[in-house]
Design an enzyme around this catalytic site. Sequence first.
Site, PDB file in Angstrom:
ATOM      1  N   ASN A   9       0.863  -1.185   0.000  1.00  0.00           N
ATOM      2  CA  ASN A   9       0.000   0.000   0.000  1.00  0.00           C
ATOM      3  C   ASN A   9       0.899   1.235   0.000  1.00  0.00           C
ATOM      4  O   ASN A   9       1.486   1.568   1.026  1.00  0.00           O
ATOM      5  CB  ASN A   9      -0.894  -0.030   1.261  1.00  0.00           C
ATOM      6  N   TRP A  10       0.970   1.886  -1.171  1.00  0.00           N
ATOM      7  CA  TRP A  10       1.878   3.048  -1.272  1.00  0.00           C
ATOM      8  C   TRP A  10       1.330   4.280  -0.573  1.00  0.00           C
ATOM      9  O   TRP A  10       2.020   5.284  -0.458  1.00  0.00           O
ATOM     10  CB  TRP A  10       2.120   3.387  -2.751  1.00  0.00           C
ATOM     11  N   LYS A  11       0.067   4.246  -0.169  1.00  0.00           N
ATOM     12  CA  LYS A  11      -0.588   5.432   0.397  1.00  0.00           C
ATOM     13  C   LYS A  11      -0.408   6.603  -0.577  1.00  0.00           C
ATOM     14  O   LYS A  11      -0.367   6.386  -1.779  1.00  0.00           O
ATOM     15  CB  LYS A  11      -0.036   5.746   1.796  1.00  0.00           C
ATOM     16  N   HIS A 100      -9.412   1.125   5.487  1.00  0.00           N
ATOM     17  CA  HIS A 100      -8.098   1.342   6.110  1.00  0.00           C
ATOM     18  C   HIS A 100      -8.291   2.295   7.293  1.00  0.00           C
ATOM     19  O   HIS A 100      -9.103   3.208   7.237  1.00  0.00           O
ATOM     20  CB  HIS A 100      -7.126   1.934   5.084  1.00  0.00           C
ATOM     21  N   GLU A 102      -6.701   4.738   8.302  1.00  0.00           N
ATOM     22  CA  GLU A 102      -6.525   6.163   7.977  1.00  0.00           C
ATOM     23  C   GLU A 102      -7.814   6.741   7.400  1.00  0.00           C
ATOM     24  O   GLU A 102      -8.141   7.902   7.615  1.00  0.00           O
ATOM     25  CB  GLU A 102      -5.333   6.337   7.009  1.00  0.00           C
ATOM     26  N   GLU A 171      -5.105  -4.972  11.105  1.00  0.00           N
ATOM     27  CA  GLU A 171      -4.093  -3.927  11.208  1.00  0.00           C
ATOM     28  C   GLU A 171      -4.292  -3.162  12.521  1.00  0.00           C
ATOM     29  O   GLU A 171      -5.090  -2.221  12.577  1.00  0.00           O
ATOM     30  CB  GLU A 171      -4.222  -2.948  10.045  1.00  0.00           C
ATOM     31  N   GLY A 177       2.517   2.376  10.627  1.00  0.00           N
ATOM     32  CA  GLY A 177       3.414   3.503  10.383  1.00  0.00           C
ATOM     33  C   GLY A 177       4.183   3.945  11.618  1.00  0.00           C
ATOM     34  O   GLY A 177       4.806   5.010  11.617  1.00  0.00           O
ATOM     35  N   SER A 216       3.628  -2.067  10.290  1.00  0.00           N
ATOM     36  CA  SER A 216       5.090  -2.057  10.395  1.00  0.00           C
ATOM     37  C   SER A 216       5.736  -3.391  10.004  1.00  0.00           C
ATOM     38  O   SER A 216       6.726  -3.803  10.619  1.00  0.00           O
ATOM     39  CB  SER A 216       5.530  -1.624  11.803  1.00  0.00           C
ATOM     40  N   GLY A 237       2.683  -1.134   4.303  1.00  0.00           N
ATOM     41  CA  GLY A 237       2.669   0.280   3.931  1.00  0.00           C
ATOM     42  C   GLY A 237       4.071   0.776   3.631  1.00  0.00           C
ATOM     43  O   GLY A 237       4.615   0.553   2.553  1.00  0.00           O
ATOM     44  N   GLY A 238       4.680   1.434   4.618  1.00  0.00           N
ATOM     45  CA  GLY A 238       5.972   2.099   4.434  1.00  0.00           C
ATOM     46  C   GLY A 238       7.033   1.253   3.732  1.00  0.00           C
ATOM     47  O   GLY A 238       7.695   1.725   2.799  1.00  0.00           O
TER      48      GLY A 238
HETATM   49  C1  PEP Z   1      -0.721   0.200   6.023  1.00  0.00           C
HETATM   50  O1  PEP Z   1      -0.685   1.298   5.499  1.00  0.00           O
HETATM   51  O2  PEP Z   1      -1.676  -0.556   5.811  1.00  0.00           O
HETATM   52  C2  PEP Z   1       0.375  -0.194   6.898  1.00  0.00           C
HETATM   53  C3  PEP Z   1       0.300  -1.337   7.511  1.00  0.00           C
HETATM   54  O3  PEP Z   1       1.429   0.688   7.016  1.00  0.00           O
HETATM   55  P1  PEP Z   1       2.878   0.362   7.653  1.00  0.00           P
HETATM   56  O4  PEP Z   1       3.346  -0.935   7.045  1.00  0.00           O
HETATM   57  O5  PEP Z   1       3.731   1.525   7.231  1.00  0.00           O
HETATM   58  O6  PEP Z   1       2.715   0.255   9.109  1.00  0.00           O
END
Ligand code: PEP
Length: 252
Positions: A9-11, A100, A102, A171, A177, A216, A237-238
């Site tokens: 997930n590039w956000k 998500h 966010e 999640e 993040g 993470s 994500g990141g």
């Molecule tokens: C996400 O955006 O779904 C996520 C899990 O981010 P990260 O891996 O950066 O925690």
Amino acid sequence: MRPLIVIGNWKMNGSLASNQDWIKTVARGMESGMPSGRKFVVCPPFPYLSQCATLIKEHSLAFLGLGAQDASAHISGAFTGEVAAAMLKEMGCSYVIVGHSERRQMHQETDEVVAAKALQVLDAGMTPVICVGETADERNSGRAEEVVCGQVAKQVFVLQDRLADCLIAYEPVWAIGTGKVASAQIAQDMHRVIRLQLTEFNGDVAEHVGILYGGSVKPDNAVELFAMPDIDGGLVGGASLNPQDFLAICQA
Ligand code: PEP
């Protein structure tokens, strides 16, 4: 047997130039073969879906699927700024993330909205990746299971047997993040709770639904997480922004 699935997930990140480099690097890394029985997906921002679909085709990246980060809860019409599931399908998407944290937190998306979005994604012939998870306060007050099961229950109520065609991503909000990954055992315990909840609804559905962990995930913790019996992959994500890290997680 459920396949292991890794979804990047590039956000709200990327550019025409950096996307090209990312796909080129991943294509080179996947050329030498990938572990069998696995699926890999990348979810760029909406404006880059077409570019990424073209690049995936150009590089004959059979291993890599395309996904989107959200879809509208409506079919079409006067919803300025929203993107319909059918449009995402036309752009080459096979997966769509819905709910998500966010979006739940910053856009006040409720479980009902999330389920409506998942239905639109299913109707358009794609797989919804339905995100659930508790906040730090909810976990610290001993309510993590209650909160997550409540979120899952709403999806079961609306989607019923169609849940078999969905993925669930657990999640924990406190791990997204933040660099604070849930321990493999904490993640496994919650995945087990979700699986048992689905089994109570319908054993066949429970067997089919992939439950991914997100929060993470990095190359150095992915092996331990993915080894857990109820963890069917990761929503990343990141770390997915770095193509080498994404490849390493896909191979974990
Ligand atoms: C996400 O955006 O779904 C996520 C899990 O981010 P990260 O891996 O950066 O925690």
